[in-house]
Design a protein around this motif. Structure first.
Motif, PDB file in Angstrom:
ATOM      1  N   ALA A   1       0.844  -1.207   0.000  1.00  0.00           N
ATOM      2  CA  ALA A   1       0.000   0.000   0.000  1.00  0.00           C
ATOM      3  C   ALA A   1       0.875   1.252   0.000  1.00  0.00           C
ATOM      4  N   GLY A   2       1.920   1.251   0.825  1.00  0.00           N
ATOM      5  CA  GLY A   2       2.822   2.398   0.875  1.00  0.00           C
ATOM      6  C   GLY A   2       3.548   2.611  -0.444  1.00  0.00           C
TER       7      GLY A   2
ATOM      8  N   ARG B   1      -7.758   0.247  -0.525  1.00  0.00           N
ATOM      9  CA  ARG B   1      -8.713  -0.273   0.461  1.00  0.00           C
ATOM     10  C   ARG B   1      -8.773  -1.799   0.397  1.00  0.00           C
ATOM     11  N   VAL B   2      -8.812  -2.357  -0.814  1.00  0.00           N
ATOM     12  CA  VAL B   2      -8.849  -3.818  -0.989  1.00  0.00           C
ATOM     13  C   VAL B   2      -7.614  -4.458  -0.365  1.00  0.00           C
ATOM     14  N   LEU B   3      -6.474  -3.818  -0.572  1.00  0.00           N
ATOM     15  CA  LEU B   3      -5.216  -4.356  -0.045  1.00  0.00           C
ATOM     16  C   LEU B   3      -5.229  -4.382   1.484  1.00  0.00           C
ATOM     17  N   LEU B   4      -5.830  -3.372   2.086  1.00  0.00           N
ATOM     18  CA  LEU B   4      -5.781  -3.237   3.548  1.00  0.00           C
ATOM     19  C   LEU B   4      -6.966  -3.901   4.250  1.00  0.00           C
ATOM     20  N   ALA B   5      -8.019  -4.228   3.508  1.00  0.00           N
ATOM     21  CA  ALA B   5      -9.183  -4.865   4.122  1.00  0.00           C
ATOM     22  C   ALA B   5      -8.910  -6.350   4.330  1.00  0.00           C
ATOM     23  N   PRO B   6      -9.534  -6.952   5.354  1.00  0.00           N
ATOM     24  CA  PRO B   6      -9.385  -8.402   5.514  1.00  0.00           C
ATOM     25  C   PRO B   6     -10.020  -9.102   4.312  1.00  0.00           C
ATOM     26  N   PRO B   7      -9.357 -10.134   3.775  1.00  0.00           N
ATOM     27  CA  PRO B   7      -9.898 -10.818   2.596  1.00  0.00           C
ATOM     28  C   PRO B   7     -11.231 -11.477   2.931  1.00  0.00           C
TER      29      PRO B   7
END
Lengths: 199, 199
Positions: free
Chosen positions: A152-153, A188-194
């Protein structure tokens, strides 16, 4: 460069102003020629002070660099309700706005110098790891929290670099909101729980 | 530096080898000190040739730089069945592998120098726009094709820079496949036609 307010200040306030002027000059010089090629002499000239003043205030070039590129990513303040996924837009907006506001900001100078100096790369690596990846990863659910935070970064830095430093026309010429609308969902997808690991 | 094969070559082959040696030396020097600070003299010394040879083969520093950082992104070859979304993994894998194989590759040197030199930034901007954004955007369906293509490129550059140049531990220390598994779907979403624009 001397304002009425400056003339009115006492010795301590004058010292603070000189310090700030040296730091600003240092960011311009480091940003222009890189860490390795920048000299205390050139920074002193840019700040209109003696070389000895720079040494007196900051010691070595390395110490001056560290202070000149110190910045707070403010990850905790930007994280809404402790939820990094819900904060994706906050993170990206803050990074794009800060950079646009000042191309010689500490963060911008550190990133620009980091690609041609191992000293700067090491500072950036450590700063991003402790101030961003650690803080975001410990709040993530699901597998690979550190890798997802690091990606994400990297993605946000990539977008910011291309819009604000390289000024790629297709990124620099559009409103900020268009970039946020397309890029925020990805972060957001990357940081959300799958939700569905088999997808 | 002189191999048996080199001794056996005629004058034309020797000229090609000298050219190649100068280009390799140029990439090392430009990558190390940036475009503005690099000199033809330093590049000649690095290549173990006379300064006059560099001028003879390449003309000016600017022309030498342009040849030293020329690279083909091979977007068309990497695009599967004319579908950029289906080619997201190909694009990212190619970029990460090429960079890892040679940190002084033309692409790597151009990106590193672009953050401290307007000359290099302009070259990169133009190259990315004509060789990547134009080629990908004209194949995209849906709104904002140029912005979506530019964002995909910026994201891939961000990931590659953090893994291969800055070597952020959380990105540099994991297998390539882990990065592709997490990042490819994001780039694919960006390049795919939006299925549900209200989402």
């Amino acid at each position: 460069m001397t304002s009425a307010a400056e003339q009115a200040g006492g010795p301590e306030r004058k010292g603070e102003r000189t310090r700030r002027r040296i730091l600003q000059a240092a960011r311009r010089v480091f940003g222009r020629v890189g860490y390795d090629r920048a000299t205390v002499r050139a920074i002193a000239a840019e700040a209109h002070v003696d070389k000895s003043s720079v040494i007196q205030y900051f010691g070595t070039k390395q110490q001056l660099f560290r202070e000149a590129v110190a910045f707070d990513l403010e990850v905790d303040a930007l994280t809404v309700g402790g939820d990094p996924a819900a904060s994706a837009e906050n993170y990206l907006r803050a990074m794009l706005q800060r950079w646009a506001a000042d191309p010689d900001s500490p963060m911008a100078v550190l990133l620009r110098t980091s690609l041609t100096s191992e000293e700067a790369a090491e500072l950036l690596r450590r700063h991003v790891t402790t101030e961003a990846i650690d803080r975001i990863a410990r709040r993530l659910e699901g597998p690979d929290p550190r890798l997802r935070a690091a990606l994400a970064g990297a993605i946000m830095f990539g977008i910011t670099t291309h819009r604000c430093v390289l000024r790629t026309p297709d990124l620099a010429g559009v409103p900020l909101e268009d970039i946020l609308r397309l890029a925020t969902p990805l972060i957001r997808v990357l940081l959300a729980p799958p939700e569905n690991p088999s997808a």
